[in-house]
Structure formats: structure tokens, C-alpha cells
Enzyme design. Structure first.
Site, mmCIF file in Angstrom:
data_model
loop_
_atom_site.group_PDB
_atom_site.id
_atom_site.type_symbol
_atom_site.label_atom_id
_atom_site.label_comp_id
_atom_site.label_asym_id
_atom_site.label_seq_id
_atom_site.Cartn_x
_atom_site.Cartn_y
_atom_site.Cartn_z
ATOM 1 N N TYR A 38 1.132 -0.960 -0.136
ATOM 2 C CA TYR A 38 0.101 -0.053 0.230
ATOM 3 C C TYR A 38 0.415 1.517 -0.075
ATOM 4 O O TYR A 38 0.865 1.905 0.094
ATOM 5 C CB TYR A 38 -1.045 0.051 1.600
ATOM 6 C CG TYR A 38 -2.475 0.448 0.586
ATOM 7 C CD1 TYR A 38 -2.965 -0.161 0.796
ATOM 8 C CD2 TYR A 38 -2.477 2.068 1.714
ATOM 9 C CE1 TYR A 38 -4.492 0.726 0.050
ATOM 10 C CE2 TYR A 38 -3.980 2.412 0.814
ATOM 11 C CZ TYR A 38 -4.269 2.394 0.446
ATOM 12 O OH TYR A 38 -5.945 2.889 0.552
ATOM 13 N N GLN A 103 9.581 -6.827 -2.901
ATOM 14 C CA GLN A 103 9.126 -7.640 -3.877
ATOM 15 C C GLN A 103 9.913 -9.085 -3.877
ATOM 16 O O GLN A 103 9.886 -10.522 -3.685
ATOM 17 C CB GLN A 103 8.994 -8.080 -5.031
ATOM 18 C CG GLN A 103 7.699 -7.194 -5.585
ATOM 19 C CD GLN A 103 7.356 -6.812 -6.677
ATOM 20 O OE1 GLN A 103 8.358 -7.873 -7.505
ATOM 21 N NE2 GLN A 103 6.703 -6.153 -7.870
ATOM 22 N N HIS A 124 4.625 -3.615 -13.249
ATOM 23 C CA HIS A 124 6.551 -3.165 -13.438
ATOM 24 C C HIS A 124 7.113 -4.485 -14.208
ATOM 25 O O HIS A 124 7.822 -5.775 -13.722
ATOM 26 C CB HIS A 124 7.183 -2.935 -12.275
ATOM 27 C CG HIS A 124 8.622 -1.622 -12.690
ATOM 28 N ND1 HIS A 124 8.768 -1.422 -14.305
ATOM 29 C CD2 HIS A 124 9.746 -1.815 -12.268
ATOM 30 C CE1 HIS A 124 9.926 -1.630 -14.260
ATOM 31 N NE2 HIS A 124 10.612 -1.407 -12.347
#
Length: 348
Positions: A38, A103, A124
Site C-alpha cells: 500500500y 518483492q 512493473h
């Protein structure tokens, strides 16, 4: 799917007319979309999805500032707001919107909840394109898709609230279910895209990293700083230097470019400005192009990815980043800008 022609080049695009929101809602009926993260893209995409009637939940680290921001935006702990792992488990579509470095760190948690038939969504191409460096290698039995809005999540949300759309690219890396295309287009429409143009993960990340470091952020800050410094060195005041370097561009000229293009903006300026711009744009192009070529080479060879992964994964990354941003923020040019912005009519 519509075709856009650019001379001899054709591109596939998807518009809201051919793929309306009602169709997107039908495709996504029965899906649970978990937005993981977020930060930059998460708020805009998730709020737009929610407002468009999609079943969406948030996965975020509990008791973090972004967890509190999600609560302030109306997400309810235990109902629509969960810890990352619980959200990933509940989801049929995982929108992986953490930073590239995050990530990599969280991937083992996400990977174990990528059960057959789910979809893994990116905004992305970094994690997949540089998978040898990131370790993000999805299982073969899930869809892997991408929708990349051409702007920040803040812009995506603002334009959505205004009834407008921000253009996005889309890509399919892996179609395990036969539904990947419908899923990715539906999600692209539902997050608030104006239209969607086709790409692949590699081209998305190559153009995106070049753009961020080039005309969108890095190069334009360098141009601003160079021109501002030259004007100040020759006796122009901070206000005059800032107005002629930044304020007129962002407040007056760029809206004209956005409306109808650079030639139209030129046509709506004085003949003296036209003459000077036409005389000088090619010398600027010739001076800058070698730098852009060097930048692009650094992107496609993976050097930029390696540097980003290395620096952004360090424990003291945030303090170092804040120090660099503080240097930018406290420069005379941007302090002048802070003052100039307070004098805009809408702020008085």
C-alpha cells in the site's frame, strides 16, 4: 482490439468502448483480488478497483504507517485488510505492488500461495525480467500478467475521481489458464486505465527504467538544475530563475503539450519563442542523445537492476535515501519553488 497506426507501425490497443467496465466486472466476478503493498501504486489501484465494484482486499504489514493509511482509506482489518500472507492465501489474483526490493524479500511468502489457476499481477516488469537476480520465478500453473499505469498511483486515483483515465500498458508473461488475456484487460480497465497498449515484460521494464532516469525524472531535474544555476550565476533572482525554469513549464506550457502536442504548444507561443525553440531543440537532442544511449545500455544489460537491488536492499537504505532527498529538497531552486507555489492564486 483496436489498431493504432503510426506511419508504417501498428499497435494493438484496448479502449473502454470495446471493453467497458460492465465486461470487466463480469470477467472478475467470483475473483478475489489481493493488492499486496500500500505504497506507491497500491492505494490508487485498490481504491479504483473497490469503487468499480471489484472484490478487493489489501495485504500489508501490520502496524506499519501504510497499514494505518489503509485504515484511514476505509479498509477494515479482518474484513478487507489483512497481513500479507493471509491476503495472498485468500486471493485468486495477487497484485504484487510492493517495491522491487520488497518483492524480492517477500517472494517466498507469496510463492507458497500461488496455487494452480491463480493469477500473479505486476505493475512493473522488473521482478520477472531480471528473475535470475530477483529469484522471482512463478510456478508454471498460474497466469502471470502486467498492467503498468503510465504515472504514479496518486495520478491514477486523481484522474479516476475526475472521471478521466490514465493510459496503461499490459502484458502477458504466462497464460496457464487460458483466461490471462481477459483477466489482464479486465483489471486494466477496472484500475482506471484510459486505454491499454500491448507490450511485454522486458520492453516495459526497459522503457520504464529509461524513462524514470531520463525525461520523466532524472534528466528533467538535471536540466532544471543546469538552467537555474546558469541564471543565478548571471545575477537573476531565485524567483525569476525558478519561474523561467520550472513554473512556466509545468503550469503553462506542459498543459498545452498534453492537450495537443509540442507543435501546438509552439504555435501558441510568441514568434520569438518559436524561433528560439526551433533553433535550439536539435543541439539539445544531439548533446543529450549519447547520455540516453548510455542509460539504455545500462538498463538492458542489467546494470541498473543490479545497482537498484544492491542499494535498495541495504538495511540503511531508507536513511540514505532520505538524506539524498533532503539535499534535493533543501536546494535553493526547490526552496524557491516552495515559496513560488504559495503565491499561486489557488493558494491565496
Amino acid at each position: 482490439m483496436a489498431k493504432l497506426k503510426f506511419g508504417e507501425v501498428e499497435e494493438n490497443v484496448v479502449t473502454r468502448e470495446e471493453f467497458p467496465l460492465a465486461k470487466a466486472q463480469e470477467v472478475l466476478k467470483g475473483e478475489t483480488v489481493a493488492v499486496i503493498g500500500y505504497g506507491v501504486q497500491g492505494p490508487g489501484q485498490s481504491l479504483n478497483l473497490r469503487d468499480n465494484g471489484i472484490n478487493v482486499i489489501i495485504g500489508q504489514r501490520k502496524d506499519s504507517p501504510t497499514w494505518e493509511k489503509a485504515i484511514a482509506d476505509g479498509w477494515v482489518p479482518g474484513e478487507t485488510l489483512f497481513e500479507i500472507e493471509e491476503a495472498a492465501e485468500k486471493a485468486t489474483i495477487i497484485q504484487y505492488l510492493l517495491s522491487d526490493a520488497a518483492q524480492i524479500k517477500v517472494w517466498p511468502t507469496i510463492q507458497k500461495h500461488l496455487t494452480p489457476g491463480k493469477a500473479l499481477y505486476f505493475s512493473h516488469g522488473f521482478g520477472i525480467t531480471y528473475k535470475e537476480q530477483t529469484g522471482i520465478i512463478p510456478p508454471a500453473d498460474v497466469d502471470v500478467i502486467l498492467v503498468a499505469p503510465k504515472g504514479s498511483g496518486t495520478s491514477l486515483r486523481r484522474m479516476f475521481v475526475q472521471g478521466r483515465g490514465l493510459n496503461s500498458s499490459y502484458a502477458i508473461f504466462q497464460d496457464a489458464t487460458g483466461k490471462a488475456k481477459d483477466r489482464v484487460i479486465a483489471l486494466g480497465i477496472a484500475v482506471g486505465s484510459g486505454y491499454l497498449f500491448e507490450t511485454d515484460f522486458n520492453r516495459e521494464v526497459s522503457s520504464d527504467l529509461t524513462g524514470e532516469r531520463g525525461s520523466l525524472m532524472g534528466a528533467i531535474q538535471g536540466l532544471f538544475a543546469a538552467q537555474y544555476d546558469v541564471l543565478r550565476a548571471h545575477g537573476h533572482t531565485p524567483s525569476e530563475a525558478f519561474n523561467e525554469t520550472v513554473e512556466e513549464l509545468t503550469q503553462s506550457l506542459m498543459p498545452l503539450v498534453a492537450e495537443n502536442g509540442m507543435d501546438w504548444m509552439y504555435a501558441n507561443c510568441s514568434t520569438t519563442a518559436q524561433r528560439g525553440a526551433l533553433d535550439w531543440w536539435k543541439p539539445f537532442r544531439d548533446a543529450i542523445k549519447p547520455v540516453v544511449e548510455k542509460l539504455y545500455d545500462s538498463v538492458v544489460t542489467g546494470k541498473e537492476a543490479a545497482r537498484s537491488i544492491d542499494l535498495n536492499s541495504q538495511a540503511d537504505y531508507r536513511p540514505k535515501l532520505e538524506k539524498e532527498l533532503e539535499e534535493l529538497r533543501n536546494s535553493e531552486m526547490w526552496q524557491a519553488g516552495k515559496t513560488v507555489r504559495t503565491l499561486r492564486p489557488e493558494n491565496n
